[in-house]
Design an enzyme around this catalytic site. Sequence first.
Site, PDB file in Angstrom:
ATOM      1  N   GLU A 144       0.813  -1.193  -0.120  1.00  9.84           N
ATOM      2  CA  GLU A 144      -0.037  -0.023  -0.182  1.00  9.84           C
ATOM      3  C   GLU A 144       0.694   1.022  -0.024  1.00  9.84           C
ATOM      4  O   GLU A 144       0.667   2.320  -0.592  1.00  9.84           O
ATOM      5  CB  GLU A 144      -0.991  -0.055   1.223  1.00  9.84           C
ATOM      6  CG  GLU A 144      -2.001  -1.176   1.171  1.00  9.84           C
ATOM      7  CD  GLU A 144      -2.908  -1.119   2.353  1.00  9.84           C
ATOM      8  OE1 GLU A 144      -3.348  -0.183   2.953  1.00  9.84           O
ATOM      9  OE2 GLU A 144      -3.217  -2.269   2.724  1.00  9.84           O
TER      10      GLU A 144
ATOM     11  N   ASP B 253      -2.100  -4.843   3.460  1.00  7.81           N
ATOM     12  CA  ASP B 253      -2.130  -4.820   4.917  1.00  7.81           C
ATOM     13  C   ASP B 253      -2.863  -6.228   5.253  1.00  7.81           C
ATOM     14  O   ASP B 253      -4.092  -6.209   4.487  1.00  7.81           O
ATOM     15  CB  ASP B 253      -2.555  -3.649   5.672  1.00  7.81           C
ATOM     16  CG  ASP B 253      -1.484  -2.450   5.456  1.00  7.81           C
ATOM     17  OD1 ASP B 253      -0.342  -2.888   5.120  1.00  7.81           O
ATOM     18  OD2 ASP B 253      -1.906  -1.231   5.752  1.00  7.81           O
TER      19      ASP B 253
ATOM     20  N   GLU C  24      -9.380  -3.956   5.351  1.00  4.61           N
ATOM     21  CA  GLU C  24      -9.274  -2.986   4.014  1.00  4.61           C
ATOM     22  C   GLU C  24      -8.141  -3.327   3.201  1.00  4.61           C
ATOM     23  O   GLU C  24      -8.359  -3.120   1.900  1.00  4.61           O
ATOM     24  CB  GLU C  24      -8.916  -1.610   4.709  1.00  4.61           C
ATOM     25  CG  GLU C  24      -9.956  -0.958   5.671  1.00  4.61           C
ATOM     26  CD  GLU C  24     -11.482  -0.562   4.996  1.00  4.61           C
ATOM     27  OE1 GLU C  24     -11.292  -0.235   3.653  1.00  4.61           O
ATOM     28  OE2 GLU C  24     -12.373  -0.815   5.711  1.00  4.61           O
TER      29      GLU C  24
ATOM     30  N   HIS D  59       0.117  -3.784  11.724  1.00  2.79           N
ATOM     31  CA  HIS D  59       1.240  -3.136  11.741  1.00  2.79           C
ATOM     32  C   HIS D  59       2.151  -3.427  13.069  1.00  2.79           C
ATOM     33  O   HIS D  59       1.169  -3.707  14.018  1.00  2.79           O
ATOM     34  CB  HIS D  59       1.476  -1.584  11.525  1.00  2.79           C
ATOM     35  CG  HIS D  59       0.620  -1.288  10.104  1.00  2.79           C
ATOM     36  ND1 HIS D  59       1.229  -1.524   8.920  1.00  2.79           N
ATOM     37  CD2 HIS D  59      -0.755  -0.946  10.012  1.00  2.79           C
ATOM     38  CE1 HIS D  59       0.415  -1.028   8.015  1.00  2.79           C
ATOM     39  NE2 HIS D  59      -0.677  -0.664   8.596  1.00  2.79           N
TER      40      HIS D  59
ATOM     41  N   ASP E 148      -5.591  -6.941   6.765  1.00  3.84           N
ATOM     42  CA  ASP E 148      -6.830  -6.382   7.715  1.00  3.84           C
ATOM     43  C   ASP E 148      -7.892  -6.413   6.521  1.00  3.84           C
ATOM     44  O   ASP E 148      -7.672  -6.600   5.382  1.00  3.84           O
ATOM     45  CB  ASP E 148      -6.681  -5.134   8.457  1.00  3.84           C
ATOM     46  CG  ASP E 148      -6.232  -3.956   7.591  1.00  3.84           C
ATOM     47  OD1 ASP E 148      -6.300  -3.985   6.261  1.00  3.84           O
ATOM     48  OD2 ASP E 148      -5.657  -3.073   8.224  1.00  3.84           O
TER      49      ASP E 148
ATOM     50  N   TYR F  89       5.758   2.101  10.950  1.00  8.02           N
ATOM     51  CA  TYR F  89       4.495   2.835  10.334  1.00  8.02           C
ATOM     52  C   TYR F  89       3.902   3.715  11.537  1.00  8.02           C
ATOM     53  O   TYR F  89       3.574   3.048  12.573  1.00  8.02           O
ATOM     54  CB  TYR F  89       3.727   1.838   9.844  1.00  8.02           C
ATOM     55  CG  TYR F  89       2.486   2.378   8.954  1.00  8.02           C
ATOM     56  CD1 TYR F  89       2.943   3.490   7.825  1.00  8.02           C
ATOM     57  CD2 TYR F  89       0.960   2.295   8.965  1.00  8.02           C
ATOM     58  CE1 TYR F  89       1.860   4.006   7.168  1.00  8.02           C
ATOM     59  CE2 TYR F  89       0.193   2.757   8.098  1.00  8.02           C
ATOM     60  CZ  TYR F  89       0.785   3.815   7.419  1.00  8.02           C
ATOM     61  OH  TYR F  89      -0.286   4.335   6.420  1.00  8.02           O
TER      62      TYR F  89
END
Length: 648
Positions: free
Chosen positions: A7, A80, A84, A334, A82, A287
């Site tokens: 991303e 990532d 999303e 993260h 998750d 991050y």
Amino acid sequence: MNLIIVESPTKARTLSRFLDKDYSVEATMGHIKDLPKSKLGVDIEKDFEPDYLLIEKRKKEIQKIKSASKKANLIFLASDPDREGEAIAAHVKEEIGNGKTRRIVFHEISKEAVFEAIKNPRDINSDLVNAQIARRVLDRLVGYKLSPLLWKKVRRGLSAGRVQSVAVRLIVEREREIENFTPEEYWEIAAELAKSGDKKTFIASLTKIKDKKAEVKNKNEADDIVKDLSGADYKVEDVSTREIRNNPYPPFTTSTMTQSASRLFGWSSKKTMSVAQKLYEEGLITYHRTDSTNLSRSAVQKARSLIQKEFGAKYLPQKERVYKTKSKSAQEAHEAIRVVDPFLKEPETKGRFANDSLKLYKLIWKRFLACQMSEALYDRKTIIVSAFSKYTLKASGQTMKFDGWTTLYASIKDSSESVIYLPEVKKGEILDFIKIHKEQRFTQPPPRFNEASLIKTLEQLGIGRPSTYAPTISTILFRNYVEKDEGKFVPTAIGTAVNDFLVKNFPEVFDYGFTAEMEENLDKIAEGNSQWKITIKKFWDPFANKLEVIEQKAERVKIETEKLGKKCPECKTGELVIRTGRFGKFISCSRFPDCKYTEKYEQKLKMKCPECKKGEVVIKKTKKGRKFFGCSRYPDCTWASWTDPRKK
DNA sequence: CAGTGAGCGAGCTTCCGCTTGACTT
């Protein structure tokens, strides 16, 4: 040649540094598909079919990914891990449109983690994607149905949403609590005593009267007790010493980092996040949008070796400390926010904000190192004293035996519990009486929210995500729902009116537990135990009914105005009032629309303009809603500044 | 750097969550 898609472009750069030439890495820059901005984009008649379109601004990234994918043997979708991220992976796959894609996930950016992930590829998890669709559709339905209702019933341009409206609700309800609060009087009574013959005195506070908690309500009661106590014998009933252990704080998340930077530096969440973004891009920190307190093994090992070297073995606990993420909504995509290299104590920071960057870096460095250090140890000594065997008094104080992690990172507890002198006394010993202290106090209302406490509360309620805390605050300020007064949030008349309208008519949606319940439903969808369309339908049917009824029946909302106590200079009959319009506050006649008089509302800073020295500094807003400082004599004087001239 | 509020009714406003720039008044 293999292609890895992530991303963040910074993440892409980091990965390509430690992967060999067989791998190329591209970034999506977040989501690449979303519902259209200008219409609902959800076909309610067709089972809520969402219309996901490519985002105009991401065309460039999609092109790059497409052309890179043509040269690739295998394409690893490493967005990532998750909800999303899974949707992003699915959207990329749709665009590339071939069978060469594999989904991989990693929780930390290291060579080992990436290769481990590549060894364990899987397919897109469509249940997880469905959970994202449900989340997106629900937010769209709430936002794009309730906002137009507000345009009709309150004023054009307003907005409502699952997150922003609850943030406003918290602020409105806190203000009401404060307004309705009646302070209650109470008295604190303490005796100043000394060990017989000792010059140094100490204070023991009255805690009990006849074995019941001492509650002194008024001056008469206080005076009676003081009279009683003034001639008393003070006998030591008990002396005890207890060891107190104080563990370090967990490493930073977005929420705790913004809270600490707010408390220590007075920074807004927006500022903290933009400074952190720079540190992240320079490869100095991990991050910065995360709700996890996980730490990579290798980072912890490095931290431990530095602690050993710089502070010595005493400061190094036997086992590494592991922090479990508390937040229920955490998705563990993260790591915690930490410095990349613990041995780098003072990096060279570049650019205009070099000082701020260094300041935040050092704070993150300290917090991270401290979280792996030994606990601090205190001896807390308590002396219980009695008078007439009717009154019980207590004195306690603590001395630090070992500073542990607090040598690096100040504990809040240290500042609130100052070190108090207590003499060496024995049970049964009679003490010298010096004098009585009494003080009138009042109970205090709860404090207004500031950015830090608002973010903390939203996080506890599971409302909003690390990537949206700062933007949500910007939104409710931009809409003039709330304003800041000395850093604290105060609701405006508009904010209060909109909140009351929403909460009265849609109590379920703006209930503090709504998001938590939504998350439970999304989890069921993600686990394959429920269908997203059914979940949405269950929400939609009663919601749609209510929408229709309220659209028909609800009265237009009247917004309260604040009176200035002056007559209108134009019609001489109306009164001047403060109203909040689209561009903030302005002054007008209470007889509007019969009298159309208006006047500028200027928030003065009680400070002369630094340029012309004649005008006053006033707070203004740009068209985009950003606050700035200007001269009241504009356009005669064009002085302006983004930063508060008082803080220079 | 004028505009804001009401209502008239052209056309438009609006959500949350992923990501970064652009970069002044």
